[in-house]
Design a protein around this motif. Sequence first.
Motif, PDB file in Angstrom:
ATOM      1  N   VAL A 426       0.861  -1.191   0.000  1.00  0.00           N
ATOM      2  CA  VAL A 426       0.000   0.000   0.000  1.00  0.00           C
ATOM      3  C   VAL A 426       0.886   1.226   0.000  1.00  0.00           C
ATOM      4  O   VAL A 426       1.793   1.353   0.806  1.00  0.00           O
ATOM      5  N   VAL A 427       0.604   2.158  -0.916  1.00  0.00           N
ATOM      6  CA  VAL A 427       1.387   3.382  -1.100  1.00  0.00           C
ATOM      7  C   VAL A 427       0.457   4.584  -1.016  1.00  0.00           C
ATOM      8  O   VAL A 427      -0.654   4.567  -1.556  1.00  0.00           O
ATOM      9  N   SER A 428       0.914   5.631  -0.333  1.00  0.00           N
ATOM     10  CA  SER A 428       0.197   6.902  -0.276  1.00  0.00           C
ATOM     11  C   SER A 428       0.868   7.877  -1.241  1.00  0.00           C
ATOM     12  O   SER A 428       2.085   7.992  -1.255  1.00  0.00           O
ATOM     13  N   LEU A 429       0.064   8.599  -2.027  1.00  0.00           N
ATOM     14  CA  LEU A 429       0.586   9.538  -3.015  1.00  0.00           C
ATOM     15  C   LEU A 429       0.136  10.940  -2.643  1.00  0.00           C
ATOM     16  O   LEU A 429      -1.061  11.184  -2.423  1.00  0.00           O
ATOM     17  N   VAL A 430       1.154  11.865  -2.568  1.00  0.00           N
ATOM     18  CA  VAL A 430       0.882  13.264  -2.178  1.00  0.00           C
ATOM     19  C   VAL A 430       1.484  14.185  -3.224  1.00  0.00           C
ATOM     20  O   VAL A 430       2.628  13.964  -3.673  1.00  0.00           O
TER      21      VAL A 430
END
Length: 433
Positions: A426-430
């Motif tokens: 799981v990756v968070s993109l900002v």
Amino acid sequence: MGKKILDSKALYMVLSIVLAFAAWLFVTSKDGTKDSERFANLPVEFSGEEILEERGLMIVNRDVKATITVQAAPTVLAVLKREQPRLVANVANISTEDTHVVNYRVILPNGVKDTDVEIIYSGPGGLGGSAVSVEVAQALSRKVRIEGEFQGTVAEGYLAGDNDDFRFDPAELVVSGRADLVNQVSHVKVIVSGDNLTETVSDAFPFQLIGASGDPLELDVNCDVDTIYTVFPIRATAEIPLKVNVVSGGGLSVNDITLSLSDKSITVAGSKEAVDALAGEGELLLGTIDLAELDDNLAQNGGDVTFAIPLADELENLSGITEVTATLRVNKRVETRTFQVTSRISTINAPEGWTPTIITQVLAVRVRGPEVLLDELTEESIRVVADLKDINQAAGKYTVPATIYLDSAGTLSDVGVVTPRTYSVVVSLVKDG
């Protein structure tokens, strides 16, 4: 000399005789002596048959004939010789099946009046007068099934269909006539023949009426068609080898296993084009065994993997085998261990202008191989890389497929990841800035 001819008594006598004979002919042709003419075996026509049909009845003896004698002046008889009288019997009053005596009437041709003739009747069979005997029976019309029979031969490498493969147009036949005759018909049969056939038969064929005993019938009944369009398949055949592909992975290579199939080939039938196309491929691929996807029991002890036989719709499996068992024997001793990867999880190909953050902190990775090589493998030897090239460029959290890399002694065929395509992080993109 001319005067002598005109004064000749002989000439006057001849002219008198000729004129007298002509006058006699004229008088007798109109009002004088009548002659007789016999009209034998005139066909009797029937009127009112539509009423019979409504009552479910029909005339059996349609070839009824009668004889009449006509007395009339020679000129009238001459007309009748050119255009014979017609005999018509009305059967509209008949309401039961039986033999009936019916009167007929004489219809004279145009130009001849009833008063010009005198008719003498000669009734058949002693009936007398203008009477004929008409046999009337119960009528029936019903559909019967059509069956086919192949009595030919096919060329080597070809197969004739069976009786269930016949196709007919029309699908059923309508038989009409006397009920007692129609009820004798069980079905009709189309016979297809030919020698050394290599192509499907499709043509219009005659047919036979068949009774309940299976024997052909010769009956005076009517059928709604004279021929039946029939299609009967003649198919090409071929023996096709079977194959299962094996892909190395998970610490096992193709050379580490032995594979045997419960059936090595099948025989197929179909159109020549379809059979030739499959035979041209050399073999029929049943499926693939990916050694990296084996469960622990199969990887360590071997076992059976079952494959269905995939065939195109236009091909038939004559062997009747619907599935094949592939028996896998593992010639290399391996075991499976699980490593908890925490420090070497990374990403690549992040979209420009966006910063990814890995949410997954721990990933359990299963690795298979010989015990001695697994002993050398540590968590630090395992890298987890998530490729973000296809990630949605919008802020949020995403589950991304991950690739597992082993930095260890030995080759990929010695040690490998189990089910390598099932891992994800799981990756968070900002958005930057």
